[in-house]
Design an enzyme around this catalytic site. Structure first.
Site, PDB file in Angstrom:
ATOM      1  N   SER A  17      -3.920  17.353  -3.377  1.00  0.00           N
ATOM      2  CA  SER A  17      -4.079  18.033  -4.671  1.00  0.00           C
ATOM      3  C   SER A  17      -4.419  17.041  -5.779  1.00  0.00           C
ATOM      4  O   SER A  17      -5.180  17.361  -6.686  1.00  0.00           O
ATOM      5  CB  SER A  17      -2.814  18.817  -5.019  1.00  0.00           C
ATOM      6  N   ASN A  18      -3.907  15.812  -5.719  1.00  0.00           N
ATOM      7  CA  ASN A  18      -4.302  14.803  -6.711  1.00  0.00           C
ATOM      8  C   ASN A  18      -5.740  14.376  -6.481  1.00  0.00           C
ATOM      9  O   ASN A  18      -6.495  14.159  -7.436  1.00  0.00           O
ATOM     10  CB  ASN A  18      -3.365  13.592  -6.651  1.00  0.00           C
ATOM     11  N   ARG A  70      -0.395  -3.689  10.996  1.00  0.00           N
ATOM     12  CA  ARG A  70      -0.828  -3.132   9.701  1.00  0.00           C
ATOM     13  C   ARG A  70      -2.086  -3.841   9.197  1.00  0.00           C
ATOM     14  O   ARG A  70      -3.003  -3.215   8.657  1.00  0.00           O
ATOM     15  CB  ARG A  70       0.286  -3.255   8.667  1.00  0.00           C
ATOM     16  N   MET A  95       0.558   7.415   1.991  1.00  0.00           N
ATOM     17  CA  MET A  95       1.959   7.147   2.328  1.00  0.00           C
ATOM     18  C   MET A  95       2.179   5.960   3.252  1.00  0.00           C
ATOM     19  O   MET A  95       3.111   5.959   4.086  1.00  0.00           O
ATOM     20  CB  MET A  95       2.582   8.422   2.918  1.00  0.00           C
ATOM     21  N   LEU A  98       1.245  -0.985   1.715  1.00  0.00           N
ATOM     22  CA  LEU A  98       0.113  -1.889   1.944  1.00  0.00           C
ATOM     23  C   LEU A  98       0.589  -3.330   1.999  1.00  0.00           C
ATOM     24  O   LEU A  98       1.515  -3.723   1.295  1.00  0.00           O
ATOM     25  CB  LEU A  98      -0.928  -1.711   0.829  1.00  0.00           C
ATOM     26  N   ASN A 112      -2.394   3.808  -8.254  1.00  0.00           N
ATOM     27  CA  ASN A 112      -1.549   4.713  -7.473  1.00  0.00           C
ATOM     28  C   ASN A 112      -0.861   5.686  -8.419  1.00  0.00           C
ATOM     29  O   ASN A 112      -0.521   5.322  -9.551  1.00  0.00           O
ATOM     30  CB  ASN A 112      -0.483   3.919  -6.700  1.00  0.00           C
ATOM     31  N   HIS A 114       2.576   7.900  -8.759  1.00  0.00           N
ATOM     32  CA  HIS A 114       3.930   7.935  -8.201  1.00  0.00           C
ATOM     33  C   HIS A 114       4.736   9.008  -8.918  1.00  0.00           C
ATOM     34  O   HIS A 114       4.700   9.085 -10.154  1.00  0.00           O
ATOM     35  CB  HIS A 114       4.607   6.578  -8.363  1.00  0.00           C
ATOM     36  N   GLU A 179       0.917  15.441 -12.857  1.00  0.00           N
ATOM     37  CA  GLU A 179       0.156  14.431 -12.113  1.00  0.00           C
ATOM     38  C   GLU A 179      -1.338  14.746 -12.181  1.00  0.00           C
ATOM     39  O   GLU A 179      -2.168  13.864 -12.397  1.00  0.00           O
ATOM     40  CB  GLU A 179       0.619  14.402 -10.651  1.00  0.00           C
TER      41      GLU A 179
HETATM   42  N1  LIG Z   1       2.088  -2.745  -1.478  1.00  0.00           N
HETATM   43  C1  LIG Z   1       2.152  -1.479  -1.964  1.00  0.00           C
HETATM   44  N2  LIG Z   1       1.856  -0.439  -1.155  1.00  0.00           N
HETATM   45  C2  LIG Z   1       1.889   0.819  -1.661  1.00  0.00           C
HETATM   46  C3  LIG Z   1       2.286   1.057  -3.013  1.00  0.00           C
HETATM   47  C4  LIG Z   1       2.578  -0.064  -3.852  1.00  0.00           C
HETATM   48  O1  LIG Z   1       2.906   0.098  -5.066  1.00  0.00           O
HETATM   49  N3  LIG Z   1       2.503  -1.305  -3.290  1.00  0.00           N
HETATM   50  N4  LIG Z   1       2.395   2.349  -3.483  1.00  0.00           N
HETATM   51  C5  LIG Z   1       2.515   3.271  -2.394  1.00  0.00           C
HETATM   52  C6  LIG Z   1       2.832   4.663  -2.613  1.00  0.00           C
HETATM   53  N5  LIG Z   1       4.234   4.905  -2.425  1.00  0.00           N
HETATM   54  C7  LIG Z   1       4.910   5.245  -3.544  1.00  0.00           C
HETATM   55  O2  LIG Z   1       4.279   5.568  -4.591  1.00  0.00           O
HETATM   56  C8  LIG Z   1       4.886   4.754  -1.132  1.00  0.00           C
HETATM   57  C9  LIG Z   1       4.230   5.116   0.013  1.00  0.00           C
HETATM   58  C10 LIG Z   1       4.865   4.941   1.252  1.00  0.00           C
HETATM   59  C11 LIG Z   1       6.113   4.410   1.351  1.00  0.00           C
HETATM   60  C12 LIG Z   1       6.748   4.202   2.699  1.00  0.00           C
HETATM   61  O3  LIG Z   1       7.895   3.828   2.798  1.00  0.00           O
HETATM   62  N6  LIG Z   1       5.931   4.443   3.807  1.00  0.00           N
HETATM   63  C13 LIG Z   1       6.382   4.215   5.159  1.00  0.00           C
HETATM   64  C14 LIG Z   1       5.811   5.275   6.093  1.00  0.00           C
HETATM   65  C15 LIG Z   1       6.062   6.641   5.615  1.00  0.00           C
HETATM   66  C16 LIG Z   1       5.155   7.618   6.350  1.00  0.00           C
HETATM   67  O4  LIG Z   1       4.260   7.222   7.114  1.00  0.00           O
HETATM   68  O5  LIG Z   1       5.359   8.806   6.040  1.00  0.00           O
HETATM   69  C17 LIG Z   1       5.746   2.937   5.704  1.00  0.00           C
HETATM   70  O6  LIG Z   1       4.670   2.554   5.236  1.00  0.00           O
HETATM   71  O7  LIG Z   1       6.325   2.430   6.685  1.00  0.00           O
HETATM   72  C18 LIG Z   1       6.766   4.043   0.181  1.00  0.00           C
HETATM   73  C19 LIG Z   1       6.150   4.212  -1.071  1.00  0.00           C
HETATM   74  C20 LIG Z   1       1.390   3.161  -1.406  1.00  0.00           C
HETATM   75  N7  LIG Z   1       1.542   1.863  -0.837  1.00  0.00           N
HETATM   76  N1  LIG Z   2       5.114   7.456  -2.918  1.00  0.00           N
HETATM   77  C1  LIG Z   2       3.875   8.060  -3.068  1.00  0.00           C
HETATM   78  C2  LIG Z   2       4.151   9.514  -3.345  1.00  0.00           C
HETATM   79  O1  LIG Z   2       5.242   9.981  -3.137  1.00  0.00           O
HETATM   80  N2  LIG Z   2       3.109  10.181  -3.834  1.00  0.00           N
HETATM   81  C3  LIG Z   2       3.245  11.581  -4.151  1.00  0.00           C
HETATM   82  O2  LIG Z   2       2.882  12.355  -3.012  1.00  0.00           O
HETATM   83  C4  LIG Z   2       2.353  13.623  -3.484  1.00  0.00           C
HETATM   84  C5  LIG Z   2       0.989  13.812  -2.843  1.00  0.00           C
HETATM   85  O3  LIG Z   2       0.532  15.097  -3.155  1.00  0.00           O
HETATM   86  P1  LIG Z   2      -1.021  15.450  -2.919  1.00  0.00           P
HETATM   87  O4  LIG Z   2      -1.388  15.019  -1.498  1.00  0.00           O
HETATM   88  O5  LIG Z   2      -1.109  16.933  -3.124  1.00  0.00           O
HETATM   89  O6  LIG Z   2      -1.830  14.681  -3.966  1.00  0.00           O
HETATM   90  C6  LIG Z   2       2.234  13.515  -5.014  1.00  0.00           C
HETATM   91  O7  LIG Z   2       3.342  14.134  -5.646  1.00  0.00           O
HETATM   92  C7  LIG Z   2       2.299  12.004  -5.245  1.00  0.00           C
HETATM   93  O8  LIG Z   2       2.845  11.619  -6.508  1.00  0.00           O
END
Ligand SMILES: Nc1nc2c(c(=O)[nH]1)N[C@@H](CN(C=O)c1ccc(C(=O)N[C@@H](CCC(=O)O)C(=O)O)cc1)CN2
Ligand SMILES: NCC(=O)N[C@@H]1O[C@H](COP(=O)([O-])[O-])[C@@H](O)[C@H]1O
Length: 207
Positions: A17-18, A70, A95, A98, A112, A114, A179
């Site tokens: 959706s974003n 990764r 998700m 990185l 990103n 959040h 968002e």
């Molecule tokens: N190095 C960074 N990577 C990411 C960031 C960032 O700021 N620095 N933002 C994220 C987005 N995010 C929160 O906004 C977020 C995404 C994923 C995870 C997480 O724990 N992922 C797990 C797997 C979860 C899954 O596959 O469902 C993982 O990677 O092992 C935490 C925060 C994007 N990346």
């Molecule tokens: N940590 C990252 C995170 O939680 N992101 C969140 O996942 C949803 C994705 O929705 P979307 O696929 O409909 O855009 C959004 O709410 C976004 O802020």
């Protein structure tokens, strides 16, 4: 000031959706970005099908095919971004955490969204944690992506009230509406400002 649109790639893992909000904003000839690629680590992500329906280039690079490597997964993503001619990247519900490989390669040009008012509630399950904490204001943040999770410079924020009978789903829906308003505004602001000052500018508050 050149009016050329900056080619921007979107990375997503789910609903999209974003991504839709960014794609819709980019239809405006005056919007400073064009979406050059929509890429997902999940081949069955609904957001990928949405992008295909919108006639945009899409790629699925399944992280599960790379096991625990990764960096190898990110090398494939980086190659796809370069091939698409991307000059900036928007994570939109992407998700995967990185590694420094990709965050360094795209330092200062990877955004990103959040679902919290950072630095409160970095990581996952932000709405449940906001309710548990009893905060009265909650919201979302657009930030530059750095090696640290959700620690990058803030580009924009939006706030919403937390209401007495809110469930996590009700709060998530109220934040999601913000968002979709914030991300296009923050991207426009980021692309039209002098890159040298973009990250240091006053945050955009839209709500
Ligand atoms: N190095 C960074 N990577 C990411 C960031 C960032 O700021 N620095 N933002 C994220 C987005 N995010 C929160 O906004 C977020 C995404 C994923 C995870 C997480 O724990 N992922 C797990 C797997 C979860 C899954 O596959 O469902 C993982 O990677 O092992 C935490 C925060 C994007 N990346
Ligand atoms: N940590 C990252 C995170 O939680 N992101 C969140 O996942 C949803 C994705 O929705 P979307 O696929 O409909 O855009 C959004 O709410 C976004 O802020």
């Amino acid at each position: 000031m050149s009016t050329a649109k900056t080619p921007v790639a979107i990375l997503l893992s789910g609903r999209g959706s974003n991504a839709t909000a960014l794609i819709d904003a980019a239809r405006d000839p005056a919007f400073p970005a064009r979406i050059c690629l929509v890429l997902s680590n999940k081949p069955d992500a609904p957001g990928l099908e949405m992008a295909r329906q919108a006639g945009l280039p899409t790629r699925a690079i399944d992280h599960r095919l790379f096991g625990k490597d990764r960096a190898a997964h990110e090398h494939a993503i980086h190659a796809a971004l370069e091939e698409a001619g991307a000059k900036a990247v928007c994570l939109a519900g992407y998700m995967r955490l990185l590694t420094p490989y990709l965050t360094n390669a795209w330092a200062g040009r990877m955004l990103n969204i959040h679902p919290s008012i950072l630095p409160s509630f970095p990581g996952l399950h932000t709405h449940e944690r906001a309710l548990e904490a009893g905060v009265r204001l909650h919201g979302c943040t657009v930030h530059l992506v750095t090696e640290g999770m959700d620690e990058g410079p803030i580009l924009g924020q939006a706030a919403v009230p937390v209401l007495p009978d809110d469930t996590a789903d009700m709060l998530a829906a109220r934040v999601l509406r913000q968002e979709h308003a914030l991300y296009p505004l923050a991207l426009r602001h980021f692309l039209t400002q002098n890159p040298a000052t973009a990250a240091n500018s006053a945050a955009l508050v839209v709500a």
